[in-house]
Motif scaffolding. Structure first.
Motif, PDB file in Angstrom:
ATOM      1  N   PHE A  87     -22.121  21.237  68.304  1.00  0.00           N
ATOM      2  CA  PHE A  87     -21.857  20.367  67.292  1.00  0.00           C
ATOM      3  C   PHE A  87     -22.079  19.018  67.666  1.00  0.00           C
ATOM      4  CE2 PHE A  87     -19.994  22.730  64.039  1.00  0.00           C
ATOM      5  CZ  PHE A  87     -19.196  23.601  64.507  1.00  0.00           C
ATOM      6  N   GLU A 126     -23.025  22.280  58.889  1.00  0.00           N
ATOM      7  CA  GLU A 126     -23.118  23.885  58.803  1.00  0.00           C
ATOM      8  C   GLU A 126     -23.545  24.510  57.589  1.00  0.00           C
ATOM      9  OE1 GLU A 126     -22.700  25.895  61.609  1.00  0.00           O
ATOM     10  OE2 GLU A 126     -23.178  24.002  62.498  1.00  0.00           O
ATOM     11  N   GLU A 135     -26.599  27.060  57.355  1.00  0.00           N
ATOM     12  CA  GLU A 135     -26.550  28.276  56.705  1.00  0.00           C
ATOM     13  C   GLU A 135     -27.439  28.361  55.310  1.00  0.00           C
ATOM     14  OE1 GLU A 135     -22.270  29.072  55.640  1.00  0.00           O
ATOM     15  OE2 GLU A 135     -21.627  28.806  57.836  1.00  0.00           O
ATOM     16  N   TYR A 171     -29.491  22.387  67.772  1.00  0.00           N
ATOM     17  CA  TYR A 171     -28.734  21.103  67.321  1.00  0.00           C
ATOM     18  C   TYR A 171     -29.105  19.937  68.238  1.00  0.00           C
ATOM     19  CZ  TYR A 171     -25.443  24.136  64.512  1.00  0.00           C
ATOM     20  OH  TYR A 171     -25.321  25.145  63.519  1.00  0.00           O
TER      21      TYR A 171
END
Length: 344
Positions: free
Chosen positions: A25, A97, A101, A341
């Motif tokens: 993250f 996120e 997605e 990420y």
């Protein structure tokens, strides 16, 4: 009404394989003084956040996505800098996120060989214009111009929204399609009794008079005393409230419905929760206002029964199960896609 899955036609396409990557993250620290800094250097705005297969998500993408939420958060928590910073960080992570997605689902649509006819997109755009712009295409054009968007970008977004909705419907059951067993309902109830606990409640009516505005405090106090005397002689509280009360509940005969102690100011709560049903209070002076209260009914602290809350529990469990199914679906998409990420 257009239905998504039925309109996804398949056409031949070579399968795409990619190795899963361990994700991390991103966390941002927003500069907080009297507010939160929402600007950044160009190289930071264009910095890589995530690679999804052959596409990238930049910080600019995230900031544009989260901008409406940030405006609401700044209005809500503008005087609480630490809370505001935390809320914005959470909103940024959630936005990132959702963008990941979105790309995963769109890539799965392509990878699966589906095709969305352009006529479907045309129809969806017509619906949007009818629903939001009263059928006036010129209003849509002006709105897009004010937002710095082209019609092509708008059309692309409509197309992607439809695809995402159709793919989600195809892969994740809607809540109404999810069956919850009686055992799960009973277990949830037993494990969450506090959620169904009702504190002491009273069904309250009130008459409120302002002092110091249309009349002096002494005159308001005197009028309140006269009203109370008539109530004790048998006058209808609701009718007296409709005639004399000076708050927004006047037209409802002063009816406040069922309330808990915390819904009232301390002075009023102490008086109201000490009354017996059918008993009007004395005149209560709170600042420049004068109150007369009537408790019509009372409920002691209790836990709502299972039959009373069964439908609520079913709705909750259906939503939880849908969330779980969607999370698992997204995870499956990640395992067959290249997702990386980047931290800053």
């Amino acid at each position: 009404m257009l239905t998504g899955a039925a309109l996804l036609d398949r056409h031949p396409q070579t399968a795409h394989h990619a190795a899963p990557m361990k994700s991390r993250f991103l966390s941002w620290l927003a500069a907080v003084g009297t507010g939160v800094a929402l600007t950044a250097e160009p190289q930071v705005l264009n910095g890589l956040m995530v690679i999804v297969d052959n596409e990238v998500i930049t910080m600019r993408d995230v900031m544009q996505s989260v901008a409406p939420a940030v405006e609401v958060l700044m209005r809500t928590y503008g005087n609480q800098p630490d809370v505001l910073r935390q809320k914005i960080q959470e909103a940024q992570r959630d936005a990132l996120e959702l963008l990941v997605e979105r790309k995963l689902i769109l890539h799965e649509f392509e990878r699966s060989g589906f095709n969305l006819p352009e006529t479907v997109v045309d129809e969806r755009i017509k619906e949007r214009i009818r629903e939001r712009y009263g059928g006036d295409r010129a209003k849509l054009t002006k709105t897009l111009q004010s937002q710095g968007l082209t019609y092509e970008a708008f059309r692309k977004n409509i197309r992607e929204e439809f695809i995402i909705g159709a793919m989600t419907h195809k892969e994740v059951r809607s809540p109404s399609e999810i069956v919850v067993s009686p055992h799960k309902i009973e277990r949830y109830y037993a494990e969450n009794l506090d959620k169904f606990r009702i504190k002491d409640q009273i069904k309250l009516r009130a008459i409120m008079l302002n002092g110091g505005q249309t009349r002096s405090a002494a005159a308001a106090r005197r009028l309140a005393g006269e009203i109370l005397a008539r109530l004790r002689e048998g006058a209808s509280f609701a009718e007296m409230a409709r005639v004399y009360s000076e708050d927004t509940y006047r037209t409802q005969g002063g009816d406040r419905g069922w309330i808990e102690r915390g819904d009232l100011r301390r002075e009023l709560a102490e008086a109201a929760f000490g009354l017996k049903p059918g008993q009007p209070s004395d005149v209560i002076e709170v600042g420049d206002t004068f109150w007369i209260l009537l408790v019509e009914d009372a409920k002691a602290n209790q836990v709502r029964t299972l039959p009373e809350v069964r439908d609520e529990i079913v709705t909750t469990l259906q939503a939880e199960e849908q969330t779980r199914l969607r999370r698992e679906w997204i995870q499956r998409l990640k395992t067959k896609s290249f997702v990386r990420y980047f931290s800053t």
